[in-house]
Motif scaffolding. Structure first.
Motif, mmCIF file in Angstrom:
data_model
loop_
_atom_site.group_PDB
_atom_site.id
_atom_site.type_symbol
_atom_site.label_atom_id
_atom_site.label_comp_id
_atom_site.label_asym_id
_atom_site.label_seq_id
_atom_site.Cartn_x
_atom_site.Cartn_y
_atom_site.Cartn_z
ATOM 1 N N ALA A 82 40.669 -0.248 83.805
ATOM 2 C CA ALA A 82 41.504 -1.370 83.342
ATOM 3 C C ALA A 82 42.930 -1.333 83.858
ATOM 4 N N ASN A 83 43.276 -0.379 84.704
ATOM 5 C CA ASN A 83 44.597 -0.307 85.318
ATOM 6 C C ASN A 83 44.471 -0.472 86.827
ATOM 7 N N PRO A 84 45.413 -1.143 87.450
ATOM 8 C CA PRO A 84 45.364 -1.255 88.908
ATOM 9 C C PRO A 84 45.724 0.064 89.582
ATOM 10 N N CYS A 85 44.984 0.406 90.627
ATOM 11 C CA CYS A 85 45.367 1.551 91.448
ATOM 12 C C CYS A 85 45.879 1.083 92.805
ATOM 13 N N GLY A 86 45.854 -0.238 93.023
ATOM 14 C CA GLY A 86 46.434 -0.808 94.230
ATOM 15 C C GLY A 86 46.378 -2.315 94.177
ATOM 16 N N VAL A 87 47.498 -2.961 94.491
ATOM 17 C CA VAL A 87 47.584 -4.428 94.510
ATOM 18 C C VAL A 87 48.437 -4.804 95.718
ATOM 19 N N ALA A 88 48.010 -5.848 96.421
ATOM 20 C CA ALA A 88 48.811 -6.275 97.572
ATOM 21 C C ALA A 88 48.550 -7.726 97.900
#
Length: 528
Positions: A281-287
């Motif tokens: 439920a947490n992002p480990c990468g966003v771009a």
């Protein structure tokens, strides 16, 4: 109540809005010698198919009135449904008043939910509130000892199977099951109406709330194997996991669904091509990127270790180039508004990978509610649809942020909204380069994010953490300057935070001393 185990169906009343399977059911009942009563469109459809049918008005001797609002609300109908066959006084009342027993009720309701979903005005919505249907359903369900009630076409076949096996009779076990389904349907129907009505009145928190949902999937288990779980859809329509079509892959789990929802909601925040990779439920990468393939590569770079076995959400049609990158490692789920044939072909080789297509993106600005259970109650709140633009920022330091820093600050703060508190996001050039989530101390989140950034950089053959020259976002204010100084140590050049601490002046002074630019948003994004 002396419930009979087997009750033979001799007379049925059919009145359905959704006519799926109606004719086949009618023909079966007629073939069993069942007398069929019906109304309006249902009666016409049955008659047109050659099924013998008696209009309810002819049965009651009372015409439909008030544009059909009153047709089944009659003692002949409700007496036939409610009479207990084991009580002499009930049977005598039926005989004295010319009331014939009704053994089977087949009713589905006016399509209120579909009506409001298409944006109908107030008057049209009101006209699609069924009155006679729920009244009959509840009567038949109450008298399930003697009456079968069917409210869903999915139950036509079980009814047919029982009557076939029992020479036209239905068991008490099935009648109880049908009654439970019937009450759940009227409950969900009333919940939809009451929720809609409260919304029309602008009453965000009415005195009572009713929750309704429809089972979409019974899950293998919940968060852990010893827990039972199921997925229900309900509430205001929203594109995402509830509307998605699963193209391939094994059955979705409880955790898959939770994480996929988080991923899709996050990636829906961005206008340009964007990718979010989620773990627990947490992002480990966003771009963001020039293309989905570019965005994926940059999101994956943030934390390739955590991305293994993650959930991937994209906000554009998934193409073959991106699918090739995704297929290089194991991922649990890919969710997208659509996918081209090339992407489908590439991912088809990953038999266990679930591919979900939603048909569009969720609108992050649309109001809505979120619900969380507590022991003995619920927490209800409006969805966090708050968004910050450049014009909302208040520069509080001596140094002004550059245009590039402002763009990254806004990007990072948008990601921050979807990270568990305490949340710290380092970003550079429209991509996350370090994420710290769910820590009891904001300082720890800052340090964890910086450490993970260094690990990722070293794994890529570099010696310096990617947080050098980045910006940093905090979901809530820094209560002390130590959190800010941790960001300074990580190499951040600009900070975005809500502000509002009693020690804001101390934090601003520390930022000035470090030569940082800092902006306040006035908006917090806690996510617990």
């Amino acid at each position: 109540m002396a419930d009979a185990d087997l009750v033979t169906i001799r007379r049925a009343l059919i009145s359905v809005s959704d006519k799926t399977g109606l004719v086949d059911l009618g023909r079966f009942l007629a073939g069993q010698g069942v007398e069929i009563l019906s109304t309006g469109g249902s009666a016409k459809a049955l008659a047109a198919a050659g099924v013998p049918v008696t209009e309810v008005a002819d049965h009651t001797g009372f015409p439909e009135i008030m544009d059909g609002r009153v047709k089944t609300l009659h003692p002949t109908i409700h007496g036939g449904l409610l009479a207990r066959r084991d009580l002499a006084e009930h049977m005598q009342a039926m005989e004295a008043n010319g009331i014939a027993p009704i053994d089977l009720l087949v009713v589905n309701l006016y399509p209120f939910e579909a009506t409001i979903a298409k944006g109908a005005d107030f008057d049209e919505a009101i006209e699609n509130i069924d009155i006679g249907g729920p009244a009959m359903i509840r009567a038949a369900a109450k008298n399930h000892g003697f009456v079968s009630v069917v409210v869903d076409a999915a139950d036509y076949q079980p009814l047919i199977d029982e009557m076939t096996a029992n020479k036209g009779a239905v068991t008490l076990a099935l009648r109880k099951k049908l009654a439970a389904t019937a009450y759940a349907r009227t409950g969900a129907y009333d919940a939809a109406i009451s929720t809609w009505f409260a919304g029309q009145l602008g009453d965000a928190f009415p005195r009572r709330i009713a929750l309704g949902g429809e089972l979409k999937q019974v899950l293998r288990y919940g968060e852990n194997p010893h827990q039972q779980a199921a997925f229900y859809t309900g509430g205001a329509p929203r594109l995402g996991v509830a509307t998605a079509t699963q193209i391939q892959g094994k059955e979705l789990s409880f955790n898959n669904l939770n994480d996929t929802d988080a991923a899709f909601e996050l990636v829906s925040e961005f206008d340009g091509p964007a990718v979010a990779i989620i773990k627990h439920a947490n992002p480990c990468g966003v771009a963001e990127g020039d293309s989905i393939a570019d965005a994926y590569a940059r999101a994956f770079r943030c934390d390739p270790v955590s991305a293994f076995g993650g959930i991937i959400a994209v906000n554009r049609t998934l193409d073959a180039a991106t699918a090739e990158q995704i297929s290089a490692i194991f991922s649990e789920v890919v969710i997208a508004p659509d996918a081209d044939e090339g992407a489908k072909a590439v991912l088809a080789a990953k038999k266990n990978l679930r591919l979900l297509l939603t048909g569009g993106m969720a609108d992050p600005a649309v109001p809505g509610v979120t619900l969380r259970s507590l022991a003995g109650g619920y927490l209800l709140q409006s969805r966090d649809n708050g968004r910050i633009s450049a014009s909302d920022l208040k520069v509080v330091t001596k140094r002004q942020p550059t245009e590039a820093e402002i763009a990254d600050l806004l990007f990072a703060f948008r990601v921050c909204k979807h990270v568990k508190s305490n949340a710290i996001i380092y970003a550079k050039d429209g991509a996350t380069v370090g994420i710290g989530a769910g820590q009891m101390s904001r300082v720890d989140s800052s340090r964890i994010a910086a450490r993970k950034s260094l690990d990722a950089a070293q794994a890529a053959g570099e010696t310096e953490a990617w947080t050098k020259g980045s910006v940093v976002a905090s979901d809530a204010f820094f209560p002390f300057a130590d959190g800010l100084m941790a960001a300074v140590e990580a190499g951040a050049t600009a900070i975005i935070q809500p502000g509002g601490s009693m020690r804001d002046a101390e934090v601003i002074a520390a930022a000035d001393q470090a030569g940082l630019a800092m902006v306040f948003t006035g908006m917090r994004h806690f996510r617990h």
